[in-house]
Design a protein around this motif. Structure first.
Motif, PDB file in Angstrom:
ATOM      1  N   THR A 255     -18.503 -42.440  14.015  1.00 49.29           N
ATOM      2  CA  THR A 255     -18.425 -43.058  15.255  1.00 49.29           C
ATOM      3  C   THR A 255     -17.115 -43.978  15.532  1.00 49.29           C
ATOM      4  OG1 THR A 255     -20.858 -43.768  14.962  1.00 49.29           O
ATOM      5  CG2 THR A 255     -19.746 -45.071  16.470  1.00 49.29           C
ATOM      6  N   ALA A 257     -15.531 -46.760  17.171  1.00 56.92           N
ATOM      7  CA  ALA A 257     -15.505 -47.995  17.836  1.00 56.92           C
ATOM      8  C   ALA A 257     -14.707 -49.017  16.847  1.00 56.92           C
ATOM      9  CB  ALA A 257     -16.924 -48.223  18.206  1.00 56.92           C
ATOM     10  N   CYS A 259     -15.721 -52.229  16.318  1.00 61.44           N
ATOM     11  CA  CYS A 259     -16.696 -53.218  15.993  1.00 61.44           C
ATOM     12  C   CYS A 259     -16.110 -53.871  14.752  1.00 61.44           C
ATOM     13  CB  CYS A 259     -18.161 -52.704  15.570  1.00 61.44           C
ATOM     14  SG  CYS A 259     -18.722 -51.623  17.177  1.00 61.44           S
ATOM     15  N   TRP A 264     -19.049 -59.109  17.317  1.00 61.46           N
ATOM     16  CA  TRP A 264     -20.019 -59.116  18.576  1.00 61.46           C
ATOM     17  C   TRP A 264     -20.450 -60.587  18.716  1.00 61.46           C
ATOM     18  CZ3 TRP A 264     -22.208 -55.590  22.044  1.00 61.46           C
ATOM     19  CH2 TRP A 264     -21.777 -54.035  21.969  1.00 61.46           C
ATOM     20  N   TRP A 270     -21.459 -58.660  13.470  1.00 60.79           N
ATOM     21  CA  TRP A 270     -21.656 -57.314  14.120  1.00 60.79           C
ATOM     22  C   TRP A 270     -22.643 -56.765  12.906  1.00 60.79           C
ATOM     23  CZ3 TRP A 270     -19.244 -52.844  11.667  1.00 60.79           C
ATOM     24  CH2 TRP A 270     -18.465 -52.888  10.526  1.00 60.79           C
ATOM     25  N   CYS A 271     -22.947 -55.509  13.267  1.00 61.63           N
ATOM     26  CA  CYS A 271     -24.085 -54.781  12.559  1.00 61.63           C
ATOM     27  C   CYS A 271     -23.810 -54.836  11.165  1.00 61.63           C
ATOM     28  CB  CYS A 271     -24.020 -53.283  13.039  1.00 61.63           C
ATOM     29  SG  CYS A 271     -24.273 -53.175  14.880  1.00 61.63           S
ATOM     30  N   ILE A 279     -25.745 -47.680  13.657  1.00 64.27           N
ATOM     31  CA  ILE A 279     -26.616 -46.632  14.160  1.00 64.27           C
ATOM     32  C   ILE A 279     -26.003 -45.624  14.847  1.00 64.27           C
ATOM     33  CG2 ILE A 279     -28.638 -47.836  13.473  1.00 64.27           C
ATOM     34  CD1 ILE A 279     -28.888 -48.437  16.679  1.00 64.27           C
ATOM     35  N   GLY A 280     -24.610 -45.840  15.041  1.00 65.91           N
ATOM     36  CA  GLY A 280     -24.017 -44.961  15.765  1.00 65.91           C
ATOM     37  C   GLY A 280     -24.081 -44.980  17.243  1.00 65.91           C
ATOM     38  N   CYS A 281     -24.237 -46.219  17.462  1.00 67.59           N
ATOM     39  CA  CYS A 281     -24.614 -46.346  19.210  1.00 67.59           C
ATOM     40  C   CYS A 281     -23.525 -45.908  20.123  1.00 67.59           C
ATOM     41  CB  CYS A 281     -24.998 -47.804  19.491  1.00 67.59           C
ATOM     42  SG  CYS A 281     -23.713 -49.049  19.583  1.00 67.59           S
ATOM     43  N   ALA A 282     -22.269 -45.674  19.582  1.00 75.27           N
ATOM     44  CA  ALA A 282     -21.376 -45.379  20.508  1.00 75.27           C
ATOM     45  C   ALA A 282     -20.808 -43.988  20.212  1.00 75.27           C
ATOM     46  CB  ALA A 282     -19.924 -46.137  20.374  1.00 75.27           C
TER      47      ALA A 282
HETATM   48  S1  SF4 Z   1     -24.028 -49.327  16.071  1.00 78.21           S
HETATM   49 FE1  SF4 Z   1     -22.593 -49.647  17.815  1.00 78.21          FE
HETATM   50  S2  SF4 Z   1     -22.419 -51.886  17.878  1.00 78.21           S
HETATM   51 FE2  SF4 Z   1     -23.043 -51.269  15.818  1.00 78.21          FE
HETATM   52  S3  SF4 Z   1     -21.166 -50.839  14.457  1.00 78.21           S
HETATM   53 FE3  SF4 Z   1     -22.063 -48.794  15.119  1.00 78.21          FE
HETATM   54  S4  SF4 Z   1     -20.907 -48.597  17.139  1.00 78.21           S
HETATM   55 FE4  SF4 Z   1     -20.678 -50.676  16.505  1.00 78.21          FE
END
Ligand code: SF4
Ligand code: SF4
Length: 310
Positions: A255, A257, A259, A264, A270-271, A279-282
């Motif tokens: 992923t 990003a 973060c 956040w 952050w996660c 969870i790979g939201c991006a």
């Molecule tokens: S799930 Fe989304 S917000 Fe959380 S660390 Fe991974 S990319 Fe960032």
């Protein structure tokens, strides 16, 4: 985080201030060059979405969301925030999309139901029709969130609408407008607002795979404070354990990003700081397969990877 009361107060403030171009606020030094004359008009439309990205945008800290909306971005329409509603809102959207109201950027949150246009309408017209018309008049579009960028949850395996991303929608239409992708479920407010500020002040930001390089150049894994644990093979065995979360299916290695360095909720957490795997939201994989849940064991992750490699 803001509580419900603060959110309602902010939403009321935003609604009340729409249409007023010189809302007073704290001017961030980096934004001093932006004047009411050179801020772009922004029309924010929502397709197949849960509105989570819009809620996330209200968590902006520096500058705060009220300043962003009223002072720096000239957000002319947003379904949740604008005071305009009903026929008044439809007229406003039509004026922009027809090109009669001047130059504008479009922000699109949510996927587009390709096979079932009536599944998502604005007024009595399919959302897709607005997007097709806007391609002729807008300066460009920002796809906000994983649904707009990859299809996301509306495009999950088994969906009946053939939900597609904004990029895929225009590709199928044979149209090639300027697009900026900002994935995330939800998006980080900085990723969107700072991209919009860049568009206003200096033009198109540097992109990597269609996303702003500033935020999406490196993988979560590369920047993760637990990377040392990964190298030392110190792995968490269950949720809540310290150590690298790779064996709990962390998707940080897949992923892109920032973060781990941005954090956040105003820099509070952050996660992975909260002991939850990324969870790979991006990522484009997010929510795409039925047999690939958000939280999974290392074994499940390995089975999925071997299936993908067949
Ligand atoms: S799930 Fe989304 S917000 Fe959380 S660390 Fe991974 S990319 Fe960032
Ligand atoms: S917790 Fe996830 S992102 Fe961090 S080092 Fe381990 S696998 Fe990589």
């Amino acid at each position: 985080m803001i509580d419900r009361r603060e959110f309602l107060k902010m939403a009321a403030c935003l609604s009340a201030s729409f249409g007023i171009s010189n809302f007073p606020g704290i001017v961030n030094a980096a934004l001093k060059k932006i004047t009411p004359e050179n801020t772009p008009q922004l029309i924010y439309l929502q397709g197949q979405s849960c509105t989570g990205c819009s809620i996330s945008l209200l968590q902006a800290e520096s500058p705060d969301a009220v300043s962003m909306v009223t002072q720096y971005s000239k957000l002319s329409f947003h379904a949740d925030l604008s005071a305009a509603s009903g026929k008044q809102a439809l007229k406003l959207i039509e004026e922009y999309i027809s090109g009669d109201a001047g130059e504008y950027f479009l922000a699109v949150e949510g996927a587009i139901p390709w096979a079932m246009p009536e599944a998502c309408v604005i007024g009595d017209k399919p959302f897709a029709d607005y997007l097709t018309a806007a391609a002729k008049t807008m300066n460009g579009a920002v796809a906000v969130g994983t649904c707009a960028v990859h299809g996301g949850i509306p495009a999950a395996e088994g969906n009946l609408t053939d939900a597609v991303s904004l990029k895929e929608f225009y590709k199928r239409k044979g149209i090639n407008p300027l697009l900026i992708d900002i994935p995330g479920c939800p998006v980080h407010p900085d990723w969107v607002w700072k991209t919009i500020i860049h568009l206003a002040q200096v033009g198109l930001p540097e992109l990597i795979n269609g996303r702003p390089k500033l935020f999406f150049q490196r993988k979560v894994h590369e920047l993760c404070p637990r990377y040392h644990d990964f190298q030392q093979e110190i792995f968490a065995e269950k949720l809540g354990d310290k150590g690298c979360l790779f064996k709990l299916g962390c998707l940080g290695p897949d992923t892109y990003a920032d973060c781990p360095t941005r954090w956040w909720n105003g820099g509070q957490t952050w996660c992975i700081d909260a002991n939850a795997p990324c969870i790979g939201c991006a990522s484009s994989q997010f929510a795409s397969k039925k047999n690939f849940p958000f939280y999974r064991s290392f074994e499940q992750a390995m089975i999925k990877n071997s299936e993908d490699n067949k």
